[in-house]
Design a protein around this motif. Structure first.
Motif, mmCIF file in Angstrom:
data_model
loop_
_atom_site.group_PDB
_atom_site.id
_atom_site.type_symbol
_atom_site.label_atom_id
_atom_site.label_comp_id
_atom_site.label_asym_id
_atom_site.label_seq_id
_atom_site.Cartn_x
_atom_site.Cartn_y
_atom_site.Cartn_z
ATOM 1 N N THR A 253 0.765 -1.242 0.001
ATOM 2 C CA THR A 253 -0.067 0.040 0.020
ATOM 3 C C THR A 253 0.865 1.303 0.038
ATOM 4 N N THR A 254 2.106 1.156 0.433
ATOM 5 C CA THR A 254 2.973 2.304 0.337
ATOM 6 C C THR A 254 3.513 2.527 -0.943
ATOM 7 N N VAL A 255 3.863 1.370 -1.475
ATOM 8 C CA VAL A 255 4.181 1.615 -3.076
ATOM 9 C C VAL A 255 3.097 2.075 -3.925
ATOM 10 N N ALA A 256 1.847 1.631 -3.614
ATOM 11 C CA ALA A 256 0.751 2.035 -4.569
ATOM 12 C C ALA A 256 0.400 3.479 -4.152
ATOM 13 N N ALA A 257 0.616 4.058 -2.976
ATOM 14 C CA ALA A 257 0.284 5.502 -2.523
ATOM 15 C C ALA A 257 1.471 6.405 -3.508
ATOM 16 N N ALA A 258 2.808 5.710 -3.339
ATOM 17 C CA ALA A 258 3.855 6.525 -3.980
ATOM 18 C C ALA A 258 3.435 6.505 -5.585
ATOM 19 N N ILE A 259 2.838 5.618 -6.232
ATOM 20 C CA ILE A 259 2.539 5.498 -7.642
ATOM 21 C C ILE A 259 1.418 6.801 -7.908
ATOM 22 N N TYR A 260 0.348 6.744 -7.063
ATOM 23 C CA TYR A 260 -0.628 7.718 -7.173
ATOM 24 C C TYR A 260 -0.224 8.991 -6.816
ATOM 25 N N HIS A 261 0.892 9.272 -5.955
ATOM 26 C CA HIS A 261 1.131 10.657 -5.821
ATOM 27 C C HIS A 261 2.204 10.857 -7.047
ATOM 28 N N GLY A 262 2.883 9.968 -7.539
ATOM 29 C CA GLY A 262 3.828 10.323 -8.680
ATOM 30 C C GLY A 262 3.022 10.415 -9.934
ATOM 31 N N LEU A 263 1.723 9.898 -10.070
ATOM 32 C CA LEU A 263 1.053 10.182 -11.267
ATOM 33 C C LEU A 263 0.116 11.467 -11.112
ATOM 34 N N TYR A 264 -0.526 11.677 -9.810
ATOM 35 C CA TYR A 264 -1.718 12.587 -9.873
ATOM 36 C C TYR A 264 -1.199 13.966 -8.888
ATOM 37 N N GLY A 265 -0.028 13.892 -8.271
ATOM 38 C CA GLY A 265 0.540 15.137 -7.416
ATOM 39 C C GLY A 265 -0.280 15.085 -6.146
#
Length: 343
Positions: free
Chosen positions: A168-180
């Motif tokens: 869930t940490t890496v998923a959150a990082a992906i969302y933060h990276g994609l969506y700001g």
């Protein structure tokens, strides 16, 4: 399916996608209009059948080999104290899947779904994303290619699930990276971290995205730098299903991180996908809104394992059985319209 594809070749695959079958959708609508029910009375069950037909290219869709595929991976970012559980729990849960003792085993048995579990080098966690890229490009592309095998052997409905301490940490990082936005917008409590653990997760996501910021304009770079093996494999599985006309049911927060990477590349890559449920984890509602997916279920689930997707598959199977098994008005000898007196 090809194997060992570098990112350039993966992008080439995106340029030759089969269209959805509008003729099948029209034929399904025509049959639906003759069934012994008022038009539209089965609500979303009717649109689910149309979706199946559009993806499969069939006027009479089939679900003969539905499969839940669970991808399992481990993550170096666990060293940052982002989970209350050690990475060894991933291996233990994979063993539990094999022994038939997990929640997903029971749901699959209830709805007649197959179950496959893909272990992705569990003894070798990905690199800590706060220190460097999770994966090298070649390894990420090879893992995507491996995930493409999820649609082998005639699968006609693919339900995606995952298992991985720290994912869930890496998923959150992906969302933060994609969506700001702010890291805190995307980070949830995962497997149940306390307030201090939540603060560590937010900090890890902030530092990871800051470290890789110069490379995050490319969704595939977001994947390899901030993701993990199970997420890369799910990207491959979703892509292969799009090419092979296999409908996909997405599970929750982590599975949708893989979907978000493909959506950022080309929104059409998710035309064959529906959201099985709305997870109670993190910002899943915000993710679904960005993906344009209305979930079938909202049960407060946050287990993973493909549980939400598998439950949704039961509804999809029921929708198709209703469409294929109902009598038409003429077959049942039932009038399909009121007479002139309004009866």
């Amino acid at each position: 399916m090809p194997t060992g594809l570098p990112f350039d070749d993966i992008r080439t695959l995106l340029s030759d996608l089969p269209p959805l079958d509008t003729g099948a959708v029209a034929a399904i609508a025509a049959r639906d209009a003759t069934l012994t029910k008022p038009p539209g009375s089965l609500g979303r069950l009717e649109s689910l059948v149309a979706w199946l037909g559009a993806v499969q290219g069939r006027e009479r869709p089939v679900i003969d080999r539905p499969v839940v595929t669970v991808f399992a991976g481990n993550h170096g970012v666990v060293a940052q104290g982002v989970s209350p559980y050690p990475a060894s729990v991933t291996q233990s849960m994979v063993a539990n899947f094999g022994a038939g003792g997990a929640a997903i085993n029971q749901i699959c048995g209830t709805f007649g779904l197959g179950l496959k579990v893909f272990e992705l080098a569990l003894e070798i966690p990905t690199a800590d994303i706060t220190v460097g890229p999770a994966l090298e490009e070649a390894a990420c592309a090879a893992t995507m290619a491996y995930g493409m095998e999820a649609v082998a052997n005639g699968t006609d409905l693919l339900c995606l699930g995952e298992m991985g301490i720290g994912n869930t940490t890496v998923a959150a990082a992906i969302y933060h990276g994609l969506y700001g936005g702010a890291a805190a917008d995307w980070v949830g409590r995962g497997t149940g971290v306390d307030d201090a653990g939540l603060a560590r997760k937010i900090d890890a996501v902030e530092r990871a995205v800051a470290l890789h910021a110069a490379h995050l304009g490319d969704p595939l770079e977001v994947l390899r730098r901030l993701g993990g093996r199970e997420i890369a494999a799910m990207v491959g599985a979703i892509l292969a299903a799009r090419i092979e006309r296999v409908p996909v049911i997405l599970d929750g927060y982590v599975v949708c991180a893989a979907a978000a990477v493909l959506h950022a590349l080309d929104a059409r890559l998710l035309d064959h996908c529906i959201a099985g449920h709305r997870s109670a984890e993190g910002a899943h509602s915000a993710v679904l809104a960005r993906l344009g997916k209305e979930p079938l279920l909202d049960l407060g689930l946050r287990l993973g394992e493909g549980t939400g997707a598998a439950l949704a598959a039961g509804i999809v199977k029921a929708a198709l059985a209703t469409f294929n098994g109902m009598s038409t008005f003429s077959e049942a000898g039932v009038a399909d319209r009121a007479d002139d007196s309004g009866r």
